[in-house]
Motif scaffolding. Structure first.
Motif, mmCIF file in Angstrom:
data_model
loop_
_atom_site.group_PDB
_atom_site.id
_atom_site.type_symbol
_atom_site.label_atom_id
_atom_site.label_comp_id
_atom_site.label_asym_id
_atom_site.label_seq_id
_atom_site.Cartn_x
_atom_site.Cartn_y
_atom_site.Cartn_z
ATOM 1 N N GLY A 140 3.660 -4.638 -2.332
ATOM 2 C CA GLY A 140 4.924 -3.918 -2.390
ATOM 3 C C GLY A 140 5.139 -2.967 -1.233
ATOM 4 N N GLU A 141 5.238 -1.676 -1.552
ATOM 5 C CA GLU A 141 5.527 -0.650 -0.549
ATOM 6 C C GLU A 141 4.322 -0.343 0.344
ATOM 7 N N HIS A 142 3.221 -1.036 0.124
ATOM 8 C CA HIS A 142 2.036 -0.830 0.963
ATOM 9 C C HIS A 142 1.966 -1.834 2.120
ATOM 10 N N LEU A 143 2.985 -2.663 2.264
ATOM 11 C CA LEU A 143 3.025 -3.693 3.299
ATOM 12 C C LEU A 143 3.862 -3.215 4.484
ATOM 13 N N LEU A 158 13.004 -15.684 6.981
ATOM 14 C CA LEU A 158 13.952 -14.589 6.760
ATOM 15 C C LEU A 158 14.119 -14.310 5.270
ATOM 16 N N ASP A 159 14.159 -15.363 4.467
ATOM 17 C CA ASP A 159 14.274 -15.185 3.016
ATOM 18 C C ASP A 159 13.043 -14.453 2.471
ATOM 19 N N ALA A 160 11.861 -14.804 2.991
ATOM 20 C CA ALA A 160 10.637 -14.131 2.552
ATOM 21 C C ALA A 160 10.653 -12.658 2.941
ATOM 22 N N VAL A 161 11.122 -12.363 4.146
ATOM 23 C CA VAL A 161 11.209 -10.969 4.596
ATOM 24 C C VAL A 161 12.154 -10.183 3.697
ATOM 25 N N ALA A 162 13.270 -10.778 3.333
ATOM 26 C CA ALA A 162 14.229 -10.097 2.466
ATOM 27 C C ALA A 162 13.581 -9.735 1.128
ATOM 28 N N LYS A 163 12.797 -10.657 0.576
ATOM 29 C CA LYS A 163 12.113 -10.388 -0.693
ATOM 30 C C LYS A 163 11.082 -9.278 -0.540
ATOM 31 N N LEU A 164 10.369 -9.295 0.570
ATOM 32 C CA LEU A 164 9.343 -8.272 0.805
ATOM 33 C C LEU A 164 9.981 -6.893 0.960
ATOM 34 N N ASP A 173 12.807 -5.971 -0.381
ATOM 35 C CA ASP A 173 13.262 -5.591 -1.717
ATOM 36 C C ASP A 173 12.113 -5.026 -2.554
ATOM 37 N N ALA A 174 10.887 -5.507 -2.262
ATOM 38 C CA ALA A 174 9.709 -5.057 -3.006
ATOM 39 C C ALA A 174 9.126 -3.758 -2.456
ATOM 40 N N GLY A 175 9.704 -3.255 -1.340
ATOM 41 C CA GLY A 175 9.263 -1.970 -0.823
ATOM 42 C C GLY A 175 8.604 -1.993 0.531
ATOM 43 N N ALA A 176 8.432 -3.174 1.129
ATOM 44 C CA ALA A 176 7.834 -3.250 2.464
ATOM 45 C C ALA A 176 8.709 -2.530 3.478
ATOM 46 N N ILE A 177 8.088 -2.064 4.551
ATOM 47 C CA ILE A 177 8.842 -1.414 5.615
ATOM 48 C C ILE A 177 8.662 -2.181 6.923
ATOM 49 N N VAL A 178 9.584 -1.951 7.846
ATOM 50 C CA VAL A 178 9.529 -2.579 9.166
ATOM 51 C C VAL A 178 9.367 -1.487 10.214
ATOM 52 N N ALA A 237 -2.214 5.847 8.402
ATOM 53 C CA ALA A 237 -2.792 7.187 8.334
ATOM 54 C C ALA A 237 -2.092 8.086 7.332
ATOM 55 N N GLN A 238 -0.770 7.953 7.211
ATOM 56 C CA GLN A 238 -0.001 8.944 6.456
ATOM 57 C C GLN A 238 0.744 8.390 5.246
ATOM 58 N N ASN A 239 1.028 7.103 5.219
ATOM 59 C CA ASN A 239 1.934 6.585 4.199
ATOM 60 C C ASN A 239 1.330 5.499 3.322
ATOM 61 N N ASP A 240 0.008 5.487 3.217
ATOM 62 C CA ASP A 240 -0.677 4.616 2.259
ATOM 63 C C ASP A 240 -0.409 3.134 2.506
#
Length: 344
Positions: free
Chosen positions: A158-161, A193-199, A201-206, A218-221
């Motif tokens: 999720g948001e850890h990616l 692109l579809d996979a990136v959109a799902k990721l 939505d799950a909290g991943a950041i770019v 270092a700072q954002n887990d």
């Protein structure tokens, strides 16, 4: 760990000092600046100068800029040897800017893996290092290492990616691999692109740059990021627990090549530098200093270094090179599609 810098000088000096170089005993090359150029000097340039008595003039220029200079100076190029990491040698050879290399003129050519020197006769210089793209991960957060590219889709991450923008070369290769395992190809990036959109939505950041990846770890887990093998080492040097694994489906590779420029006088001296670059000793040095993967089958790495790179017959068997010419032809359109996908 080996005293690599010293053995590079000693083992190669006998080879190189047997030839007397006449006329202008200097050559001009490019290097990529920063830590790379520091390692380049330690592993190749300084040992070469000490072994031959020649002078190597270094112009700091990344691949795209160096290639632009080579094109602009095609009638009177400044470079004798030019280095690329983005596949520019393919275009340069086709345009006659690079000279063919007879493998028999390089004492170390026979020790290269086949893929590393396959097109020397066409003018594409040999690959002397590989930046392998795989899964960089937090070894404390993930006691069991990821093993597949499809692991990126694990909801637990999720948001850890952390994903890297495809304006970044390594980000592009990581995305193309994700696209491939989702059923896409260089003719169709929509599955990626579809996979990136799902990721997302799950909290991943770019992020856009390597330092931003470090900041996230270092700072954002951050737990996991598709990126280059050398960066896991960079994170560890910064005190962060990190490891690197090659995805079972394959390992995208950025080839770092050393190329002979056409129309220059010091061909013999230039070939000596290229020969040193593909030697086992020089590549062991690069692997230890920066965690780039060797292309010389005789390179011997410690277990610690080998864990961070694509190493040995088994390691390099999984390397995938997405066609640089196709990437370049489609880059603008792909970036536009990518930007629309992440604008959410």
């Amino acid at each position: 760990m080996k005293a690599i810098f010293g053995t590079t000088v000693l083992s190669l000096s006998a080879l190189l000092s047997t030839t007397a170089f006449a006329q202008d005993n200097s050559i001009t090359i490019n290097s990529f600046g920063g830590a790379y150029e520091t390692a380049h000097r330690a592993c190749i340039i300084t040992p070469f100068e000490e072994a031959t008595g020649a002078t190597v003039n270094v112009v700091t220029a990344y691949s795209a800029d160096a290639f632009a200079q080579l094109r602009a100076q095609k009638d009177a190029p400044q470079f004798d040897v030019i280095h690329f990491s983005g596949g520019q040698e393919i275009v340069g050879a086709a345009e006659g800017l690079l000279a063919p290399i007879d493998p028999a003129s390089l004492s170390n050519a026979a020790d290269l893996y086949d893929f590393a020197g396959a097109n020397m006769a066409k003018g594409e210089g040999p690959a002397y290092s590989i930046a392998a793209i795989g899964l960089v991960f937090n070894t404390e957060a993930l006691s069991t290492p990821p093993t597949q590219w499809t692991d990126l889709l694990n909801p637990e991450f999720g948001e850890h990616l952390v994903l890297t923008d495809i304006s970044n070369g390594y980000g592009m290769l990581g995305f193309l691999m994700l696209n491939q395992v989702q059923g896409g190809s260089l003719d169709n990036i929509q599955p990626g692109l579809d996979a990136v959109a799902k990721l997302l939505d799950a909290g991943a950041i770019v992020v856009s740059t390597s330092p931003e990846i470090q900041q996230e770890f270092a700072q954002n887990d951050a737990w996991i990021a598709p990126y280059a093998s050398d960066y896991a080492f960079t994170l560890r040097q910064a005190g962060l627990p990190s490891g690197f694994t090659q995805g079972a489906e394959g390992t995208p590779a950025s080839y770092i090549t050393t190329n002979l420029v056409a129309g220059r006088d010091n061909t013999e001296l230039s070939l000596k530098l290229i020969d040193m670059s593909i030697s086992a000793e020089a590549q062991e040095c690069f692997a230890e200093a920066l965690r780039y993967s060797p292309t010389n089958a005789k390179a011997e790495l410690s277990a610690e270094v080998a864990a961070d790179v694509a190493y040995g017959e088994e390691g390099v068997a999984g390397l995938i090179r997405f066609d640089p010419a196709v990437i370049e032809a489609n880059r603008t359109a792909w970036v536009e599609q990518w930007n629309k996908t992440i604008a959410r």
